[in-house]
Design a protein around this motif. Structure first.
Motif, short mmCIF file in Angstrom:
data_model
loop_
_atom_site.label_atom_id
_atom_site.label_comp_id
_atom_site.label_asym_id
_atom_site.label_seq_id
_atom_site.Cartn_x
_atom_site.Cartn_y
_atom_site.Cartn_z
N LYS A 115 7.76 3.83 1.46
CA LYS A 115 8.54 3.63 0.29
C LYS A 115 8.86 4.93 -0.53
O LYS A 115 9.98 5.23 -0.60
CB LYS A 115 7.63 2.66 -0.56
CG LYS A 115 7.37 1.35 0.06
CD LYS A 115 6.50 0.67 -0.94
CE LYS A 115 6.31 -0.97 -0.19
NZ LYS A 115 5.42 -1.82 -1.29
N ASP A 116 7.74 5.67 -0.73
CA ASP A 116 8.07 6.78 -1.50
C ASP A 116 6.82 7.65 -1.57
O ASP A 116 5.70 7.38 -1.10
CB ASP A 116 8.39 6.41 -3.00
CG ASP A 116 7.33 5.57 -3.70
OD1 ASP A 116 6.10 6.00 -3.60
OD2 ASP A 116 7.88 4.50 -4.32
N THR A 166 13.39 5.15 1.97
CA THR A 166 14.02 3.83 1.99
C THR A 166 14.95 3.68 3.46
O THR A 166 15.20 4.50 3.81
CB THR A 166 14.98 3.28 0.93
OG1 THR A 166 15.30 2.13 1.14
CG2 THR A 166 15.97 4.43 0.74
#
Length: 940
Positions: A235-236, A263
């Motif tokens: 995700k991040d 992503t």
């Protein structure tokens, strides 16, 4: 002395109670441990998936290197803290051995141990599991080099993440743990950290972490140092204070916080611009905007450029695709360039645009209808005003560009078809546009109208008559770029329609001669006609009036052709050797009779006969056509009753390869001659002698030459000191001047030299080929299927921990470096020989050579270096024009590129070094110079 009764008994009772309690607690603890071990043993006996590669049999729990104390069955309990919490089967295996320590509640696995639970999988060279709590400790074993065993690091894998570490403390129930020296791949890069804590939802909390796109994790070429960070795998990454480190040197480039998105699917978002400085346009922000992930079929990217001195630009890019239907892309941009200063007087402003559209229709979409587009249109100065195209070889050297949008419709079970297109040809050198819109064609394939549907008996002669039809509607204009939209559709655009109906048949005469009669009818429709008159002031015929309306122009002709094929064979004389077995000569002579009326006769109305007196008193006359210059031409003037003669030749040889095998080679692929004699003409009855030759020099290269010979003499007269040549109605062959005067020819050569070309040339002159003739690198001693063994710890088992050293060189079986130097040199040479100035002394025209040479090449001395260039040579100016050079160097996780234009008005250079990853594409250094201006440099 007083004796106190009862005191020793109390002490004895207290000590006894303490010892008894301690014994009970130890017994309970031992019972719990043995119960856990026994429950685990029974669990192992019931598991069908249990797999220990050496051997395992749960019988008194003593097998091979698996050792567990034997316990009485009646003293075991089935209660276990770990097993009672399991929600799925617990599978584990070890390549070497498993040791269970019941007194310490431990299970140890040696040699590539693996534990699988639900979607989780843990791996390590050494693993220790605490049975009652589910805590697992995993690490690696540093084997001696003499064992030559690969190092297996601790690894955790589940559905969403995979990361490795030197050691892992992990709880299989809570899915939490502490990790040292973790390595995980996120997006295009890798995240490493000295200390890491994994919480239940998979989030990693890092201390002293690194983010880099370099896969040499032990010693990366660069990294972003993360003091504190949180990673959500897939995700991040969110980080606190961070700074850049290159070659172990911390740089004063940092941020208080940062956000890295990881992503795997498309999503809309901002596109950060790049900044820099140009001398003539000022500081700029370029390629900043927004990306729209519209849906699974189409996307859109809008970006813009802005300069402090007033220049700006906008771009739009979109790709689209629908499976089994169509796919394509659109790229449009518009830039406004302002240079100079109004006060200094060198101010200039230009507006440029470019549109590129590519569309392909899938063949499965419609078998009878197709649509395609290939548009590449831009203003002439766009490439030199756009920074992206200044050093691009593909666009910098463009002198002509063409665009076309076309469609085709076929009708099933019908000979009819319709096709149309919009065509634009652009010449950047003089800013000329040639636009055809629309260009519509209607065709009918060949049919036999008199053929019987149910044929009975022999085919009749009239059944061999065939006809076809082709019609074309065209509307076109030619103008300069800045004048295109000022052209009037009626007055300036040329339009018309043509119809062509050929009728022919084919018959055999005496089984050897083919007779082909034919009749051709052509009709043209024009919307205007132009009247002409002589202008004494200009001393020439000029158009005087244009009349608009429907005009019909037609012509027709008939012909009769006879052709046959003749073969000749020649066997070389014995004293010439036996290498050539036979030579075959194939000739195809043909004769045709053609008739066409004189459409220059006034009754047709296609030509005007003008008679006028020049200012010097001479009487002259001239024929002009009101349809001259129209799209489909005008019928020819003069009656024609000609006899056409042509001869096609082919020469082949049959070469003996050995005593039993032969091969055929082409000596002359084709040699064609043709001319005609006009019986209806009163002078110059012979046409030019046309000749063409084709020689197949190799399987991939054929030399073709074509030209014409003038069969008549030339003479001249002088007027006002000028030499005016004119043709004389006398054949050269009858006046001792040879058959004809060569009028010119043209040819082109295009070839690419590379390593394989040199190799083939060498093999042609080599009498004996080695067994390894096909080896590219010359390493003929390499046995097949025996690659060099990798050192221990380098890329072993696909591990992320070992990393790569950055060197991807290849070595042969003997340990020598394979240095494959790829190179290629391509050139395209156009050569033409035409008539030059008239030579009065010889009463002949001289010759004039015309050349056009373009060349390009690339050279890679190593796998990481690459040089390429592209240039044109102008023979009229005797200099090289439009030369562009590029140098690139692959620096593992970085790349360096240098582009320069060494000559010409756009002489400049551009140097860039940056990270390869798209996520960190702004991390780069650039230094450049604009044409005729000073150099600039900046960090992004």
């Amino acid at each position: 002395m007083v004796r106190r009764k009862g005191t020793p008994y109390i002490l004895i009772i207290f000590v006894g109670y303490f010892l008894f309690s301690l014994l009970l607690s130890q017994g309970a603890k031992a019972g719990r441990s043995r119960a856990d071990i026994d429950a685990l043993a029974r669990y192992l006996q019931s598991r069908d998936t249990l797999n220990i590669r050496d051997s395992l049999a749960v019988d008194s729990l003593v097998v091979d290197s698996l050792v567990v104390d034997s316990l009485p069955a009646d003293s075991l309990s089935t209660d276990s803290t770990l097993l009672s919490q399991l929600k799925a089967p617990l599978d584990f295996e070890s390549q070497d051995s498993i040791v269970i320590l019941p007194k310490r509640n431990l299970l140890r696995m040696y040699g590539n141990g693996q534990v699988k639970y639900e979607s989780q999988q843990l791996q390590g060279d050494f693993m220790q599991m605490q049975i009652d709590s589910g805590n697992i400790y995993s690490t690696y074993i540093d084997y001696p080099d003499s064992l030559n065993r690969e190092r297996i690091y601790a690894k955790i894998t589940n559905e969403q993440e995979t990361y490795e570490a030197k050691s892992i403390n992990y709880n299989i129930n809570t899915q939490q743990g502490y990790i040292t020296d973790v390595v995980t791949q996120q997006g295009d890069g890798f995240v490493t950290a000295d200390r890491t804590k994994r919480i239940g939802n998979g989030t990693l909390n890092l201390m002293d972490g690194k983010y880099t796109t370099c896969d040499n994790h032990e010693h990366p070429h660069f990294y972003i140092s993360l003091t504190k960070a949180k990673v959500r795998p897939g995700k991040d990454l969110v980080s606190g204070p961070l700074y850049l480190v290159i070659a172990d040197v911390p740089l004063p480039i940092g941020l208080p916080f940062a956000f890295f998105p990881f992503t795997t699917s498309r999503s809309s978002g901002l596109i950060m611009p790049t900044y820099g400085d140009e001398m003539d346009r000022g500081f700029y922000l370029r390629n900043g905007g927004y990306y729209f992930a519209i849906n699974d079929y189409v996307d859109l990217q809008l970006t813009g450029d802005i300069y402090t001195k007033g220049s700006w630009g906008v771009q739009a890019q979109s790709t689209y695709r629908k499976r089994y239907r169509y796919s394509g892309s659109i790229n449009a941009s518009y830039i406004v360039t302002k240079r100079g200063d109004k006060i200094a007087g060198d101010y200039s402003k230009s507006s440029d645009f470019r549109i590129q559209w590519s569309h392909q229709q899938d063949a499965k979409a419609n078998p009878y209808r197709s649509f395609s587009a290939n548009v590449n249109f831009s203003t002439s100065s766009y490439n030199h005003n756009n920074l992206d195209g200044l050093y691009n070889q593909a666009v910098l050297g463009e002198n002509t560009k063409s665009s076309s949008i076309s469609f085709n419709q076929r009708f099933p079970n019908s000979p009819w078809s319709i096709s149309g297109s919009m065509d634009i040809n652009q010449r950047s050198r003089d800013k000329t546009l040639s636009v055809t819109l629309p260009n519509l064609s209607i065709t009918m394939s060949r049919i036999y109208p008199f053929k019987r549907k149910q044929q009975v008996g022999k085919e009749r002669w009239y059944e061999k008559i065939s006809l076809s039809y082709s019609g074309q509607l065209r509307n076109s204009v030619q103008s300069k770029e800045d004048e295109f939209f000022k052209k009037n559709l009626i007055r300036d655009w040329q339009n018309g329609m043509s119809h062509s109906i050929p009728v022919s048949a084919s018959f055999d005469l005496f089984n050897y001669i083919k007779v082909t009669p034919s009749l051709n009818y052509t009709e043209r429709w024009y919307s205007s006609r132009v009247a002409h008159a002589y202008d004494p002031a200009l001393n020439k015929v000029v158009p005087t009036d244009t009349t608009y309306g429907f005009n019909r122009v037609f012509d027709f002709s008939a012909s009769l052709a006879l052709s046959t094929t003749v073969y000749g064979f020649w066997k070389p004389l014995p004293f010439l050797g036996d290498k050539v077995d036979m030579i075959r000569h194939r000739m195809e002579p043909s004769i045709s009779i053609n008739y066409r009326p004189d459409f220059g006769d006034p009754r047709w109305g296609y030509w005007e006969h003008l008679r006028y007196i020049t200012p010097d008193g001479r009487k002259e006359e001239r024929f002009v056509s009101p349809y001259e210059g129209q799209l489909f031409g005008v019928p020819g003037r003069g009656k024609s009753g000609s006899i056409g003669l042509s001869l096609a030749n082919n020469l082949e040889a049959k070469i003996k390869k050995d005593s039993t095998e032969f091969k055929k080679i082409s000596l002359i692929e084709s040699l064609n001659l043709s001319t005609s004699y006009n019986l209806a003409a009163d002078s110059f009855q012979w046409s030019d002698l046309s000749a063409s030759i084709s020689l197949r020099l190799s399987q991939s290269f054929t030399l073709r030459l074509g030209g014409a010979f003038d069969l008549y003499l030339w003479d001249y007269h002088e007027h006002d000191g000028r030499i005016i040549p004119y043709r004389v109605d006398k054949l050269r062959v009858l006046n001792g001047k040879g058959i004809g005067h060569f009028k010119g020819t043209s040819t082109s050569f295009s070839y690419t030299f590379n390593r394989e070309t040199i190799k083939k040339i060498t093999n042609l002159f080599s009498k004996k080929k080695t067994e390894n003739d096909g080896d590219d690198d010359g390493s003929s001693n390499d046995p097949p299927d025996q690659p060099p063994t990798s050192p221990r710890g380098e890329e072993g088992g696909g591990s992320l921990m070992g990393g790569k050293s950055g060197s991807q060189e290849e070595f042969d079986y003997n340990g020598y470096l394979k240095n494959r130097m790829d190179w290629s040199l391509s050139f395209n040479y156009n050569l033409s020989l035409g008539t030059g100035e008239f030579i009065p002394a010889k009463k002949e025209f001289g010759y004039q050579w015309r050349h056009d040479l373009s060349f390009s090449g690339q050279f890679s001395p190593t796998r990481n270096w690459r040089f390429n260039f592209s240039a044109n040579y102008n023979f009229d100016e005797k200099r090289i024009t439009n030369m562009t050079c590029n140098v690139t160097r692959d620096l593992h996780c970085w790349s360096m590129s240098a582009s320069f234009i060494p000559i010409g008005p756009f002489k400049s250079y551009n140097f860039t070094i940056g990270v390869n990853s798209q996520l960190l594409h702004d991390l780069r250094y650039r230094k450049s110079s604009q044409p005729n201006y000073r150099a600039t440099s900046q960090w992004y």
